[in-house]
Design a protein around this motif. Structure first.
Motif, PDB file in Angstrom:
ATOM      1  N   LYS A 136       0.820  -1.203   0.000  1.00  0.00           N
ATOM      2  CA  LYS A 136       0.000   0.000   0.000  1.00  0.00           C
ATOM      3  C   LYS A 136       0.853   1.251   0.000  1.00  0.00           C
ATOM      4  O   LYS A 136       0.549   2.234  -0.650  1.00  0.00           O
ATOM      5  CB  LYS A 136      -0.912  -0.011   1.224  1.00  0.00           C
ATOM      6  N   PHE A 137       1.966   1.248   0.761  1.00  0.00           N
ATOM      7  CA  PHE A 137       2.768   2.436   0.915  1.00  0.00           C
ATOM      8  C   PHE A 137       4.010   2.464   0.027  1.00  0.00           C
ATOM      9  O   PHE A 137       4.653   3.479  -0.085  1.00  0.00           O
ATOM     10  CB  PHE A 137       3.184   2.609   2.383  1.00  0.00           C
ATOM     11  N   ASN A 138       4.370   1.329  -0.576  1.00  0.00           N
ATOM     12  CA  ASN A 138       5.558   1.293  -1.407  1.00  0.00           C
ATOM     13  C   ASN A 138       5.249   1.841  -2.797  1.00  0.00           C
ATOM     14  O   ASN A 138       5.382   1.168  -3.801  1.00  0.00           O
ATOM     15  CB  ASN A 138       6.088  -0.147  -1.485  1.00  0.00           C
ATOM     16  N   ASN A 139       4.835   3.086  -2.835  1.00  0.00           N
ATOM     17  CA  ASN A 139       4.418   3.723  -4.077  1.00  0.00           C
ATOM     18  C   ASN A 139       4.547   5.235  -3.905  1.00  0.00           C
ATOM     19  O   ASN A 139       4.114   5.780  -2.895  1.00  0.00           O
ATOM     20  CB  ASN A 139       2.958   3.336  -4.386  1.00  0.00           C
ATOM     21  N   LYS A 140       5.139   5.879  -4.887  1.00  0.00           N
ATOM     22  CA  LYS A 140       5.362   7.317  -4.769  1.00  0.00           C
ATOM     23  C   LYS A 140       4.078   8.127  -4.692  1.00  0.00           C
ATOM     24  O   LYS A 140       4.107   9.317  -4.366  1.00  0.00           O
ATOM     25  CB  LYS A 140       6.216   7.803  -5.948  1.00  0.00           C
ATOM     26  N   SER A 141       2.961   7.479  -4.963  1.00  0.00           N
ATOM     27  CA  SER A 141       1.688   8.193  -4.886  1.00  0.00           C
ATOM     28  C   SER A 141       1.375   8.647  -3.464  1.00  0.00           C
ATOM     29  O   SER A 141       0.528   9.532  -3.265  1.00  0.00           O
ATOM     30  CB  SER A 141       0.544   7.312  -5.400  1.00  0.00           C
ATOM     31  N   ILE A 142       2.061   8.073  -2.456  1.00  0.00           N
ATOM     32  CA  ILE A 142       1.775   8.509  -1.085  1.00  0.00           C
ATOM     33  C   ILE A 142       2.222   9.950  -0.855  1.00  0.00           C
ATOM     34  O   ILE A 142       1.800  10.579   0.122  1.00  0.00           O
ATOM     35  CB  ILE A 142       2.406   7.580  -0.015  1.00  0.00           C
ATOM     36  N   TYR A 143       3.058  10.483  -1.754  1.00  0.00           N
ATOM     37  CA  TYR A 143       3.443  11.890  -1.624  1.00  0.00           C
ATOM     38  C   TYR A 143       2.228  12.817  -1.743  1.00  0.00           C
ATOM     39  O   TYR A 143       2.283  13.969  -1.318  1.00  0.00           O
ATOM     40  CB  TYR A 143       4.478  12.270  -2.684  1.00  0.00           C
ATOM     41  N   ILE A 144       1.152  12.284  -2.298  1.00  0.00           N
ATOM     42  CA  ILE A 144      -0.065  13.093  -2.435  1.00  0.00           C
ATOM     43  C   ILE A 144      -0.614  13.491  -1.062  1.00  0.00           C
ATOM     44  O   ILE A 144      -1.374  14.464  -0.938  1.00  0.00           O
ATOM     45  CB  ILE A 144      -1.136  12.336  -3.256  1.00  0.00           C
ATOM     46  N   LEU A 145      -0.217  12.758  -0.020  1.00  0.00           N
ATOM     47  CA  LEU A 145      -0.663  13.076   1.336  1.00  0.00           C
ATOM     48  C   LEU A 145      -0.255  14.483   1.758  1.00  0.00           C
ATOM     49  O   LEU A 145      -0.924  15.107   2.589  1.00  0.00           O
ATOM     50  CB  LEU A 145      -0.105  12.057   2.333  1.00  0.00           C
ATOM     51  N   VAL A 146       0.846  14.976   1.198  1.00  0.00           N
ATOM     52  CA  VAL A 146       1.334  16.298   1.597  1.00  0.00           C
ATOM     53  C   VAL A 146       0.382  17.408   1.155  1.00  0.00           C
ATOM     54  O   VAL A 146       0.460  18.541   1.645  1.00  0.00           O
ATOM     55  CB  VAL A 146       2.760  16.537   1.041  1.00  0.00           C
ATOM     56  N   ILE A 147      -0.528  17.080   0.253  1.00  0.00           N
ATOM     57  CA  ILE A 147      -1.517  18.069  -0.188  1.00  0.00           C
ATOM     58  C   ILE A 147      -2.390  18.519   0.983  1.00  0.00           C
ATOM     59  O   ILE A 147      -2.807  19.684   1.051  1.00  0.00           O
ATOM     60  CB  ILE A 147      -2.394  17.502  -1.329  1.00  0.00           C
TER      61      ILE A 147
END
Length: 222
Positions: free
Chosen positions: A5-16
């Motif tokens: 679930k977390f091994n993906n650069k898409s988690i950077y979207i959380l910083v939004i």
């Protein structure tokens, strides 16, 4: 499952989330908005690290840092010229810096040469600029102690041992807190207000960079 679930650069979207809260805080009134970046920081850290939280004392330190920041924000937002409220605010920001400091120490060590130079520079600033303007002895001592812990916090951040992105975004976050606090001291003690417009943006940006650093750490550790 959790790792995938977390091994993906898409988690950077959380910083939004903290970015949006910072924008709202700068454009709307209300304490919830003012503390929004810290609140979203707590939520994001819990989301990313909750399953390993019992073993992650450094993450717990950051959670406390954000909580104490929120309490400090409340005191400063409601002080209305009350020196006691201001002292309480500084005290809780001090505890927040302890959280930032412990996090850094659990992931590295203080860079003493850098910290010494930083301390000397800020002690000169304190003696030459702030000291003549502070009559209250309790406030004077509180400010001095807070100055020291702030410098130690940044010195420890510089000594973190991790990848460059995680380290330097965290360092920049702590630096921005110190920068924002310096402007606040000029405003409150010297009545220099030309830089007031930078106080809140740099403070919120500090939280955003710290959150980004922890997102980066989780992604790389996975």
């Amino acid at each position: 499952m959790m790792k995938k679930k977390f091994n993906n650069k898409s988690i950077y979207i959380l910083v939004i989330a903290p970015v949006i809260m910072a924008f709202l805080a700068l454009n709307l009134s209300g304490f919830v908005y003012k503390s929004g970046t810290a609140i979203t920081g707590i939520i994001i850290l819990l989301l990313l690290y909750f399953r390993n939280l019992s073993k992650a004392k450094d993450i717990i330190s950051l959670l406390f840092a954000f909580v104490f920041s929120i309490v400090g924000d409340w005191f400063l937002s409601n002080m209305r010229g009350d020196v006691t409220m201001f002292v309480y605010g500084i005290a809780f920001y001090f505890l927040a810096h302890l959280g930032y400091l412990f996090y850094a120490l659990m992931n590295g060590q203080i860079k003493w040469k850098f910290t010494f130079v930083l301390l000397v520079a800020f002690l000169v600033f304190f003696i030459a600029v702030l000291y003549p303007s502070i009559d209250d002895k309790v406030l004077l001592m509180t400010t001095l102690i807070y100055l020291v812990i702030s410098c130690l916090s940044l010195g420890a951040a510089v000594g973190i041992r991790t990848n460059s992105l995680t380290k330097w975004t965290y360092v920049f976050g702590i630096f921005l807190i110190l920068f924002s606090d310096t402007i606040i001291s000029l405003k409150e003690f010297v009545k220099y207000t030309e830089l007031n417009f930078l106080i809140l943006p740099t403070y919120y940006l500090a939280h955003i960079f710290i959150i980004f650093s922890l997102i980066s750490r989780r992604l790389i550790n996975d």
